[in-house]
Design an enzyme around this catalytic site. Structure first.
Site, PDB file in Angstrom:
ATOM      1  N   LEU A  12      20.267  -7.767 134.479  1.00 53.97           N
ATOM      2  CA  LEU A  12      19.775  -7.274 135.766  1.00 53.97           C
ATOM      3  C   LEU A  12      20.703  -7.670 136.910  1.00 53.97           C
ATOM      4  O   LEU A  12      21.010  -6.846 137.784  1.00 53.97           O
ATOM      5  CB  LEU A  12      18.372  -7.811 136.034  1.00 53.97           C
ATOM      6  CG  LEU A  12      17.748  -7.434 137.380  1.00 53.97           C
ATOM      7  CD1 LEU A  12      17.645  -5.912 137.534  1.00 53.97           C
ATOM      8  CD2 LEU A  12      16.373  -8.081 137.540  1.00 53.97           C
ATOM      9  N   ILE A  37      21.373 -23.519 138.133  1.00 55.92           N
ATOM     10  CA  ILE A  37      20.196 -23.605 138.995  1.00 55.92           C
ATOM     11  C   ILE A  37      19.318 -24.809 138.682  1.00 55.92           C
ATOM     12  O   ILE A  37      18.427 -25.146 139.470  1.00 55.92           O
ATOM     13  CB  ILE A  37      19.350 -22.316 138.958  1.00 55.92           C
ATOM     14  CG1 ILE A  37      18.733 -22.089 137.578  1.00 55.92           C
ATOM     15  CG2 ILE A  37      20.183 -21.115 139.395  1.00 55.92           C
ATOM     16  CD1 ILE A  37      17.727 -20.950 137.542  1.00 55.92           C
ATOM     17  N   THR A  62      15.261 -16.279 129.055  1.00 56.12           N
ATOM     18  CA  THR A  62      14.480 -15.122 128.609  1.00 56.12           C
ATOM     19  C   THR A  62      14.265 -15.045 127.099  1.00 56.12           C
ATOM     20  O   THR A  62      13.725 -14.054 126.611  1.00 56.12           O
ATOM     21  CB  THR A  62      15.157 -13.820 129.071  1.00 56.12           C
ATOM     22  OG1 THR A  62      16.486 -13.762 128.535  1.00 56.12           O
ATOM     23  CG2 THR A  62      15.212 -13.741 130.589  1.00 56.12           C
ATOM     24  N   THR A 101       7.486 -11.524 135.566  1.00 57.59           N
ATOM     25  CA  THR A 101       7.240 -10.790 134.326  1.00 57.59           C
ATOM     26  C   THR A 101       5.776 -10.433 134.114  1.00 57.59           C
ATOM     27  O   THR A 101       4.877 -11.093 134.652  1.00 57.59           O
ATOM     28  CB  THR A 101       7.710 -11.653 133.133  1.00 57.59           C
ATOM     29  OG1 THR A 101       7.327 -11.048 131.896  1.00 57.59           O
ATOM     30  CG2 THR A 101       7.085 -13.039 133.180  1.00 57.59           C
ATOM     31  N   ASP A 102       5.557  -9.407 133.326  1.00 60.10           N
ATOM     32  CA  ASP A 102       4.212  -9.032 132.896  1.00 60.10           C
ATOM     33  C   ASP A 102       3.581 -10.132 132.040  1.00 60.10           C
ATOM     34  O   ASP A 102       2.354 -10.188 131.892  1.00 60.10           O
ATOM     35  CB  ASP A 102       4.256  -7.726 132.092  1.00 60.10           C
ATOM     36  CG  ASP A 102       5.197  -7.805 130.901  1.00 60.10           C
ATOM     37  OD1 ASP A 102       6.393  -8.073 131.113  1.00 60.10           O
ATOM     38  OD2 ASP A 102       4.756  -7.580 129.755  1.00 60.10           O
ATOM     39  N   TYR A 125       7.197 -19.046 127.771  1.00 61.31           N
ATOM     40  CA  TYR A 125       8.007 -18.258 128.706  1.00 61.31           C
ATOM     41  C   TYR A 125       7.156 -17.756 129.869  1.00 61.31           C
ATOM     42  O   TYR A 125       7.528 -17.924 131.036  1.00 61.31           O
ATOM     43  CB  TYR A 125       8.643 -17.077 127.968  1.00 61.31           C
ATOM     44  CG  TYR A 125       9.228 -16.037 128.886  1.00 61.31           C
ATOM     45  CD1 TYR A 125      10.405 -16.278 129.585  1.00 61.31           C
ATOM     46  CD2 TYR A 125       8.596 -14.801 129.072  1.00 61.31           C
ATOM     47  CE1 TYR A 125      10.939 -15.322 130.448  1.00 61.31           C
ATOM     48  CE2 TYR A 125       9.119 -13.845 129.919  1.00 61.31           C
ATOM     49  CZ  TYR A 125      10.295 -14.114 130.605  1.00 61.31           C
ATOM     50  OH  TYR A 125      10.808 -13.173 131.458  1.00 61.31           O
ATOM     51  N   LYS A 129       7.493 -18.774 133.945  1.00 61.70           N
ATOM     52  CA  LYS A 129       7.723 -17.798 135.015  1.00 61.70           C
ATOM     53  C   LYS A 129       6.609 -17.864 136.051  1.00 61.70           C
ATOM     54  O   LYS A 129       6.857 -17.697 137.254  1.00 61.70           O
ATOM     55  CB  LYS A 129       7.832 -16.390 134.430  1.00 61.70           C
ATOM     56  CG  LYS A 129       9.044 -16.168 133.541  1.00 61.70           C
ATOM     57  CD  LYS A 129      10.355 -16.331 134.309  1.00 61.70           C
ATOM     58  CE  LYS A 129      10.623 -15.152 135.215  1.00 61.70           C
ATOM     59  NZ  LYS A 129      11.956 -15.273 135.886  1.00 61.70           N
TER      60      LYS A 129
END
Length: 282
Positions: A12, A37, A62, A101-102, A125, A129
């Site tokens: 992305l 980061i 991810t 994210t969903d 995960y 998030k």
């Protein structure tokens, strides 16, 4: 306007940098090597030297299944790393766009999840998030949280590339048919993010290509458009166990985009066709 992009060499992030360039918006693209980061001081140094008006935070851990065994590492990147970005944005007066994210939702039922709905991640995960989301909301006032799903793009690994690889030399491929969501072309999402960051329509949004399908239906369309004769065998999630539990329902309500004056993304079938047929579009 000057933008700093984290994860600039990722699937992305690469498309976000290209979109900013096409729009002639000044930006600093930071790879994981250039800006770790998880290192708070390094983050502060990078953001201080770039002095952006906003950060589009694309960097993330991810590997959904591996995260179950690397929970500490996953959280260090997605939760603590995001907190480091948000702290630096607050310190230097920058806005922030955080890609979520969903998977922050439990994925029950068949209704479309709204941005304000209660969350409930099923895996490490998704939890990491969500913790990133909470850090952004706690530390900043000028932020966008953009939840997306099922990303595919030219740079990096994704489901489309996996299916095309599996389709070579196999007569049949098993793909789950009871997980439903919306594939998202990174080029389309990048365009939205770059439009979004130029505004003050802050808040939590859902953004994916229009339309919904199962992973099996997605795979069938990939093979159809590429002329692959391999058969897709739909299977239930219970028949295809994975290390991480995945939500069955990843449908997301994207009406808030229109309310805020943003355009919805094209249908996923149209996006997939562009991705597969127009490599120069990458």
């Amino acid at each position: 306007m000057k933008i700093l992009v984290t994860g600039a060499t990722g699937q992305l992030g690469h498309d976000v940098c290209r979109e900013l360039s096409d729009k002639k918006i000044e930006y600093c693209g930071m790879s994981a090597v250039e800006m770790d980061i998880t290192d708070r001081e390094k983050v502060q140094d990078c953001i201080s030297s770039c002095h952006p008006d906003a950060v589009i935070h694309c960097a993330a851990y991810t590997a959904v299944d591996r995260a179950e065994d690397e929970a500490e590492r996953c959280r260090a990147v997605n939760a603590e790393g995001t907190q480091n970005i948000a702290l630096a944005c607050r310190q230097f007066g920058a806005g922030m766009v955080y890609i979520s994210t969903d998977y922050v939702f439990p994925g029950t039922g068949e209704r479309f999840y709204r941005p304000e709905d209660p969350t409930g991640p099923l895996n490490v995960y998704g939890q990491s998030k969500l913790e990133g989301e909470l850090a952004v909301q706690e530390l900043l006032e000028r932020f966008f949280i953009v939840r997306t799903s099922w990303l595919f793009g030219y740079h990096g690994n994704n489901f489309v590339k996996t299916m095309l690889r599996l389709g070579q030399g196999q007569n049949e491929v098993n793909v789950v048919c009871d997980q439903v969501g919306s594939p998202t072309y990174t080029k389309d999402l990048a365009c939205l993010l770059c439009d979004m960051v130029m505004t003050k329509q802050y808040g939590v949004y859902h953004a994916s290509n229009e339309g919904v399908c199962s992973w099996a239906e997605f795979a069938e369309e990939i093979f159809k458009l590429t002329g692959v004769s391999t058969k897709i065998k739909p299977v239930l999630t219970s028949q295809y166990p994975t290390r991480a539990v995945r939500p069955l329902n990843s449908r997301m309500d994207k009406g808030k985009l229109e309310t805020a004056g943003f355009s919805r993304l094209p249908h996923w079938r149209t996006a997939l066709r562009r991705y597969l047929c127009c490599k120069t579009d990458q």
